[in-house]
Design a protein around this motif. Structure first.
Motif, short mmCIF file in Angstrom:
data_model
loop_
_atom_site.label_atom_id
_atom_site.label_comp_id
_atom_site.label_asym_id
_atom_site.label_seq_id
_atom_site.Cartn_x
_atom_site.Cartn_y
_atom_site.Cartn_z
N GLY A 55 0.82 -1.20 0.00
CA GLY A 55 0.00 0.00 0.00
C GLY A 55 0.85 1.26 0.00
N ASP A 56 0.32 2.32 0.61
CA ASP A 56 1.02 3.59 0.69
C ASP A 56 1.99 3.54 1.87
OD1 ASP A 56 1.95 6.18 0.74
OD2 ASP A 56 -0.02 7.12 0.97
N VAL A 57 3.29 3.52 1.57
CA VAL A 57 4.31 3.39 2.62
C VAL A 57 4.96 4.71 2.97
CG1 VAL A 57 4.78 1.00 1.96
CG2 VAL A 57 6.15 2.84 0.97
N ALA A 58 4.37 5.82 2.52
CA ALA A 58 5.00 7.13 2.73
C ALA A 58 5.26 7.41 4.21
CB ALA A 58 4.13 8.23 2.12
N ASP A 59 4.36 6.95 5.08
CA ASP A 59 4.51 7.20 6.52
C ASP A 59 5.11 6.02 7.26
OD1 ASP A 59 3.54 9.79 6.42
OD2 ASP A 59 1.46 9.16 6.67
N MET A 60 5.58 5.01 6.52
CA MET A 60 6.21 3.84 7.13
C MET A 60 7.72 3.91 6.90
SD MET A 60 3.40 1.08 5.71
CE MET A 60 4.30 -0.36 6.27
N VAL A 61 8.46 3.17 7.73
CA VAL A 61 9.91 3.15 7.56
C VAL A 61 10.36 1.97 6.69
CG1 VAL A 61 10.38 4.36 9.70
CG2 VAL A 61 10.28 1.85 9.71
N ILE A 62 9.41 1.15 6.26
CA ILE A 62 9.72 0.07 5.32
C ILE A 62 8.91 0.27 4.05
CG2 ILE A 62 10.36 -1.65 7.05
CD1 ILE A 62 7.51 -2.79 6.83
N PRO A 63 9.43 -0.25 2.93
CA PRO A 63 10.70 -0.95 2.75
C PRO A 63 11.89 -0.01 2.89
CG PRO A 63 9.68 -0.58 0.61
CD PRO A 63 8.68 -0.13 1.64
N LYS A 64 13.02 -0.58 3.32
CA LYS A 64 14.24 0.21 3.50
C LYS A 64 15.00 0.30 2.18
CE LYS A 64 14.02 0.11 8.16
NZ LYS A 64 14.03 1.22 9.10
N PRO A 65 15.43 1.51 1.79
CA PRO A 65 16.27 1.63 0.59
C PRO A 65 17.71 1.21 0.92
CG PRO A 65 15.24 3.73 1.22
CD PRO A 65 15.12 2.81 2.37
N VAL A 66 18.35 0.48 0.02
CA VAL A 66 19.72 0.03 0.22
C VAL A 66 20.51 0.24 -1.06
CG1 VAL A 66 21.21 -1.90 0.85
CG2 VAL A 66 18.91 -1.75 1.83
#
Length: 360
Positions: free
Chosen positions: A244-255
């Motif tokens: 869904g909308d992950v804008a306010d979540m810390v996942i997924p993590k960019p690497v």
């Protein structure tokens, strides 16, 4: 202090992270009340967390909530909370493998299970992901031992080794190792591997984003164009992964990944999600190592086509983290060594919920 909530608390370092540990029974049971207590205790909403015990950085604004296991085959439950520093928000979507290193010692000393000998096996149910992790905790004389001769990059000094084994960590949040159904997707003109193992991540070649992948963390965090582009990619990847909308979540993590330079398998820069980690998250290491043995992934290509069993040596800003991959009962397990230390015990004080809502 009658107007403040008084909650038993132990401050612990786990791996390269630090934060307060609480017994679930000592915190409010209703989520809104519990979250307001944690926000007050940590001092969230201020960049320095000056009115709380948080360290003003994502790696020192973490909370572990421990209780008796609610599932068969585990000794304790571990609920991880990432408490945002920039605003008043408690995120339960990720897991933290570094804080996980301190769960076994805390649980034993809190009386949730007894030490059994020179080493005590603690089977931990991570509530965030539903996954099981085994921790082998040094307990000579039936007491937790913190001093030893193990070292981990990113933490000064020596300590007793705590061996962690992640049991079948694939699909921690989405139920699939490759949630998009592909080993490589194109997002915003960048080839990415969206993988969910221990924690959902989006792997990208550093060179494809105009950086080397060897820069110091503060340099990458300060590169706002880079951060904004990775944020767009991360948000789209989250949608494609079914989150869904992950804008306010810390996942997924960019690497960001790059070829190793110091004899390792890969070099990485791990983001949380808008600040570059000064070392590497333990869950991130498990996922990156698994990607290195997943055919067709970006990491697999850079790692030279590894397969299980394998030792994956991941270079990060503070040094290196080694992950041993094995097969057990038809699933890939990931083993690594962390350390932990008990720092302070006593009480944390939280403002009542009404006071926090008024301040916000």
């Amino acid at each position: 202090m009658n107007d403040l909530l008084k909650i038993p608390c132990v401050l612990m370092r786990g791996g390269t992270s630090r934060g307060p540990f609480f017994l679930a029974s000592d915190l409010p049971h209703e989520r809104a009340a519990r979250d307001s207590a944690l926000l007050s205790i940590m001092g969230s909403g201020h960049p320095l967390q000056i009115d709380g015990i948080g360290g003003g950085n994502p790696v020192t604004s973490k909370v572990a909530i421990i209780g008796p296991s609610t599932i068969k085959g585990a000794d304790v439950d571990y609920l991880f909370a990432q408490v945002r520093t920039d605003r008043q928000y408690v995120d339960y979507s990720p897991n933290c493998g570094n804080m996980l290193a301190a769960v076994g010692p805390f649980a034993i000393e809190a009386g949730l299970l007894a030490a059994t000998g020179e080493d005590t096996l603690v089977r931990i149910h991570n509530v965030n992901t539903g996954k099981l992790i085994e921790a082998k905790v040094p307990t000579r004389g039936r007491e937790v031992i913190y001093l030893g001769d193990a070292s981990i990059d990113g933490v000064p000094g020596l300590a007793a080794p705590i061996a962690l084994t992640f049991m079948d960590a694939a699909g921690a949040k989405t139920g699939k190792l490759l949630p998009t159904g592909k080993a490589v997707d194109m997002i915003d003109g960048v080839a990415v591997t969206a993988i969910d193992c221990a924690i959902p991540m989006v792997l990208m070649r550093a060179a494809d984003l105009g950086v080397t992948g060897y820069e110091e963390p503060q340099v990458l965090t300060a590169d706002r164009d880079l951060i904004e582009r990775m944020s767009r990619i991360r948000i789209e990847a989250g949608r494609m992964m079914g989150m869904g909308d992950v804008a306010d979540m810390v996942i997924p993590k960019p690497v960001l990944i790059a070829p190793a330079r110091k004899g390792g398998t890969l070099s990485v820069r791990y983001f949380m999600p808008n600040d570059c980690h000064p070392a590497l998250a333990t869950t991130g290491a498990v996922g990156i190592a698994t990607a290195a043995v997943t055919e067709g992934s970006i990491a697999h290509d850079l790692a030279g086509g590894l397969s299980v069993p394998a030792m994956v040596r991941i270079e990060h800003p503070a040094g290196r983290l080694d992950v041993q991959l094995e097969m057990r009962n038809g699933a890939v397990t990931a083993g690594l060594v962390r350390t932990a230390r008990r720092l302070f015990e006593g009480f944390a004080f939280a403002k009542p919920m009404a006071a926090i809502e008024h301040a916000a």
